[in-house]
Design a protein around this motif. Structure first.
Motif, PDB file in Angstrom:
ATOM      1  N   ASP A 380      -0.977  -2.652  -0.493  1.00 32.08           N
ATOM      2  CA  ASP A 380      -0.911  -1.345  -1.151  1.00 32.08           C
ATOM      3  C   ASP A 380      -1.888  -0.370  -0.498  1.00 32.08           C
ATOM      4  O   ASP A 380      -1.571   0.817  -0.285  1.00 32.08           O
ATOM      5  CB  ASP A 380      -1.264  -1.467  -2.636  1.00 32.08           C
ATOM      6  CG  ASP A 380      -0.210  -2.206  -3.444  1.00 32.08           C
ATOM      7  OD1 ASP A 380       0.939  -2.307  -2.974  1.00 32.08           O
ATOM      8  OD2 ASP A 380      -0.555  -2.683  -4.544  1.00 32.08           O
ATOM      9  N   ALA A 381      -3.082  -0.869  -0.187  1.00 29.51           N
ATOM     10  CA  ALA A 381      -4.101  -0.017   0.427  1.00 29.51           C
ATOM     11  C   ALA A 381      -3.625   0.497   1.783  1.00 29.51           C
ATOM     12  O   ALA A 381      -3.808   1.680   2.119  1.00 29.51           O
ATOM     13  CB  ALA A 381      -5.414  -0.778   0.575  1.00 29.51           C
ATOM     14  N   VAL A 382      -3.000  -0.365   2.577  1.00 26.30           N
ATOM     15  CA  VAL A 382      -2.480   0.042   3.889  1.00 26.30           C
ATOM     16  C   VAL A 382      -1.411   1.122   3.722  1.00 26.30           C
ATOM     17  O   VAL A 382      -1.442   2.166   4.387  1.00 26.30           O
ATOM     18  CB  VAL A 382      -1.912  -1.172   4.651  1.00 26.30           C
ATOM     19  CG1 VAL A 382      -1.138  -0.725   5.892  1.00 26.30           C
ATOM     20  CG2 VAL A 382      -3.037  -2.129   5.052  1.00 26.30           C
ATOM     21  N   ASN A 383      -0.484   0.892   2.821  1.00 27.05           N
ATOM     22  CA  ASN A 383       0.613   1.848   2.635  1.00 27.05           C
ATOM     23  C   ASN A 383       0.155   3.173   2.035  1.00 27.05           C
ATOM     24  O   ASN A 383       0.769   4.215   2.259  1.00 27.05           O
ATOM     25  CB  ASN A 383       1.693   1.223   1.750  1.00 27.05           C
ATOM     26  CG  ASN A 383       2.509   0.168   2.485  1.00 27.05           C
ATOM     27  OD1 ASN A 383       2.799   0.325   3.672  1.00 27.05           O
ATOM     28  ND2 ASN A 383       2.861  -0.904   1.798  1.00 27.05           N
ATOM     29  N   THR A 384      -0.913   3.137   1.250  1.00 24.61           N
ATOM     30  CA  THR A 384      -1.404   4.356   0.601  1.00 24.61           C
ATOM     31  C   THR A 384      -2.323   5.161   1.516  1.00 24.61           C
ATOM     32  O   THR A 384      -2.184   6.378   1.654  1.00 24.61           O
ATOM     33  CB  THR A 384      -2.162   3.996  -0.695  1.00 24.61           C
ATOM     34  OG1 THR A 384      -1.288   3.262  -1.558  1.00 24.61           O
ATOM     35  CG2 THR A 384      -2.650   5.242  -1.409  1.00 24.61           C
ATOM     36  N   ILE A 385      -3.260   4.489   2.173  1.00 30.92           N
ATOM     37  CA  ILE A 385      -4.269   5.171   2.998  1.00 30.92           C
ATOM     38  C   ILE A 385      -3.716   5.498   4.378  1.00 30.92           C
ATOM     39  O   ILE A 385      -4.146   6.441   5.026  1.00 30.92           O
ATOM     40  CB  ILE A 385      -5.542   4.303   3.082  1.00 30.92           C
ATOM     41  CG1 ILE A 385      -6.181   4.206   1.690  1.00 30.92           C
ATOM     42  CG2 ILE A 385      -6.545   4.855   4.088  1.00 30.92           C
ATOM     43  CD1 ILE A 385      -7.180   3.096   1.545  1.00 30.92           C
TER      44      ILE A 385
END
Length: 582
Positions: A380-385
């Motif tokens: 999720d962090a990769v896709n969001t940031i």
């Protein structure tokens, strides 16, 4: 045995190609001291004059032949731990031959004397123990550390590597078994940068261990007690630092290695302005990681200031790298706040954001951001940031999953993927996974070594190893030769630049982000020269006169493995008469 041997060394000029080394030892003690032992390379004259004739077979062997024998025996072995034991045995018997063998095949043997095999050696230290190396100082020795240092036979120590064994690589608390780490680090001080081995001192501070397995192990060699976290621990560290400087001088380099996160940061803050010290897990890791990013920006054609970096892990390695990236971005024109906005961290409790349930510590606060949305997982962090680079330093294993790598590949034409955790089984992903899933588009580096990767279409890549060994030997050599008393982070920034500059376009095209480890000696010497130039230019050096030719000075000072002549320096008095003058 070593502590009982007394050796007096002094190099003298020699008009021929040989070098003389004066020794007061004769007979069997000469052969038992790894500093003076030459095995069967002692000449007939040496054997006769030094009292060892008849103690060796009659053949006189060259060091070339000795090295060939050991290399042949090593190649017969398949078990890395067996190779480690064999190599350390050579070091215990014949120091110059050990470094000859290590330096001639450094790319093959570094994973044995250093990560990943040194981690296995630490876990098995009490079971494979042959002969003690370094100094073991326990918390029970408080008040007497100076007298323990006096027991060390060498009096001209210039570099100390010390650990308390709490966070050995990604293996956790190994107590006094951590001694293999300072020993391994100092081997590389010598092999890579030419720091003389007699100037190096490995130390373990035994304050107990919280490792239940070790506390129940009859072969454990340290204190059978819980790790002391009281004021006595702080007093021990203070006394140790004071004793080292009192004994060896104010510019003695003290490298902290594999301390727990909390202690690593506070000791760096506490001592860096008072002593000549650095923490390799924080500053060395930072420097080599930044060098990889500087190399990657060459491949991508995008300046460092335009990258977004997401860390997996928020401990000493992550924070060290992040702070050095910020320094590099500021040098390129960003403000400190702008640079920090480009760096995110994800740890075992999730993304470092404001108001999360798990509190962050003071060191992490600098990289805490407003929440970007609902982030439950690292994916999720990769896709969001949408980072351009992910850097794994969590030591928790394969957390760069296929989905994470796919996401990085879809977000970036040339994704940067650094799986830096050690040892190999703790790496966030393998080189093969990174290259295969991104169809060879990624820029990959790892902490432990991975072999070349060939894709189904025949394209081959040589993964870069973001190993601290590219940095700490050269920095240490420069610091020692320059008389630096306080090591600031700009020294590591300069080392990063020097390392990145040494990567050729051809090597970059092969997938490398670092020069081949086979060239580590030359890489380290060039870093030493660059750092020396920097510290003298910035007024950080205290050893004068300043060498005008720093390159020549560094290379002339570097240790080499040739045997010295141990014969007395004999000569004639030509034209002298002992008759009375009329």
């Amino acid at each position: 045995m070593l502590s009982r041997l007394r050796t007096s060394w002094s190099l003298r000029p020699c008009v021929s190609v040989c070098r003389w080394a004066h020794t007061k030892e004769k007979g069997r003690p000469l052969m038992l001291n790894p500093r003076t032992n030459k095995g069967m390379a002692f000449t007939l004259q040496e054997r006769q004059i030094l009292g060892i004739h008849g103690m060796l077979p009659p053949k006189v062997e060259s060091q070339d032949l000795q090295a060939m024998r050991f290399q042949k025996n090593l190649k017969k072995m398949t078990d890395p731990l067996q190779k480690y034991i064999y190599l350390m045995g050579i070091q215990e018997r014949n120091e110059r031959l050990f470094y000859r063998v290590l330096m001639e095949d450094i790319e093959e043997l570094m994973p044995i004397v250093y990560t990943p095999t040194v981690g296995l050696a630490c876990t098995q230290y009490g079971h494979i123990f042959r002969r003690p190396k370094g100094l073991f100082i326990s918390i029970l020795d408080r008040g007497h550390i100076r007298s323990i240092l006096d027991n060390w036979p060498a009096t001209n120590v210039a570099a100390v590597v010390v650990t308390d064994g709490e966070r050995i690589l990604g293996l956790g608390d190994l107590g006094c078994y951590g001694m293999a780490i300072p020993v391994g680090k100092l081997c590389l001080y010598t092999a890579c940068a030419g720091i003389r081995p007699e100037k190096c001192l490995p130390v373990v501070l035994d304050v107990g261990t919280d490792n239940e397995t070790l506390l129940k192990d009859p072969f454990y060699m340290g204190l059978y007690q819980r790790r002391d976290r009281s004021q006595a621990y702080n007093d021990l560290i203070d006394e140790f630092m004071e004793a080292v400087v009192e004994k060896y001088g104010q510019d003695t380099l003290i490298q902290f290695e594999d301390f727990g996160n909390h202690n690593a940061f506070r000791f760096l803050r506490k001592y860096r302005e008072k002593y000549c010290t650095f923490n390799d897990d924080i500053q060395g890791t930072a420097s080599v990681a930044l060098a990889g990013l500087l190399a990657a920006q060459r491949a991508i054609g995008k300046p460092l200031t335009e990258h977004r970096v997401l860390f997996l892990g928020a401990g000493e390695a992550a924070l060290g790298i992040a702070n050095l990236i910020v320094m590099a971005m500021m040098e390129l024109g960003l403000t400190q706040a702008e640079a920090r906005e480009k760096i995110w961290m994800y740890d075992a409790h999730g993304l470092l954001v404001k108001d999360r349930e798990h509190k962050t510590d003071a060191n992490q606060e600098l990289f805490v951001h407003d929440s970007p949305g609902n982030v439950q997982t690292f994916l999720d962090a990769v896709n969001t940031i949408k980072p351009t680079a992910i850097i794994g330093v969590a030591g928790a294993g394969r957390l760069f999953t296929n989905d994470v790598i796919k996401a990085m590949g879809s977000l970036n034409e040339r994704p940067i993927i650094f799986a830096l955790s050690n040892p190999t089984n703790k790496a966030e992903c393998t080189a093969e996974e990174a290259y295969t899933i991104t169809d060879g588009r990624c820029l990959f580096a790892s902490g432990s070594p991975f072999g070349p990767v060939t894709l189904s279409d025949g394209r081959a890549f040589i993964p870069g190893q973001g190993n601290n060994v590219y940095i700490f030997p050269g920095v240490a050599m420069a610091v020692i030769l320059s008389g630096v008393r306080h090591i600031c982070d700009t020294v590591f920034l300069e080392a990063s630049k020097s390392l990145a500059e040494q990567l050729t376009d051809k090597e970059l095209a092969e997938g490398r982000l670092y020069p081949p480890l086979a060239n580590i000696r030359e890489v380290s010497l060039q870093i030493a020269v660059k750092v020396m130039e920097f510290v003298y230019a910035k007024g950080m050096a205290f050893r004068y006169p300043e060498p005008l030719d720093k390159n020549g000075f560094v290379r002339a000072t570097a240790f080499n493995t040739d045997y010295d002549s141990l014969l007395p320096d004999t000569y004639d008095w030509p034209g002298v008469s002992f008759s009375p003058i009329n």
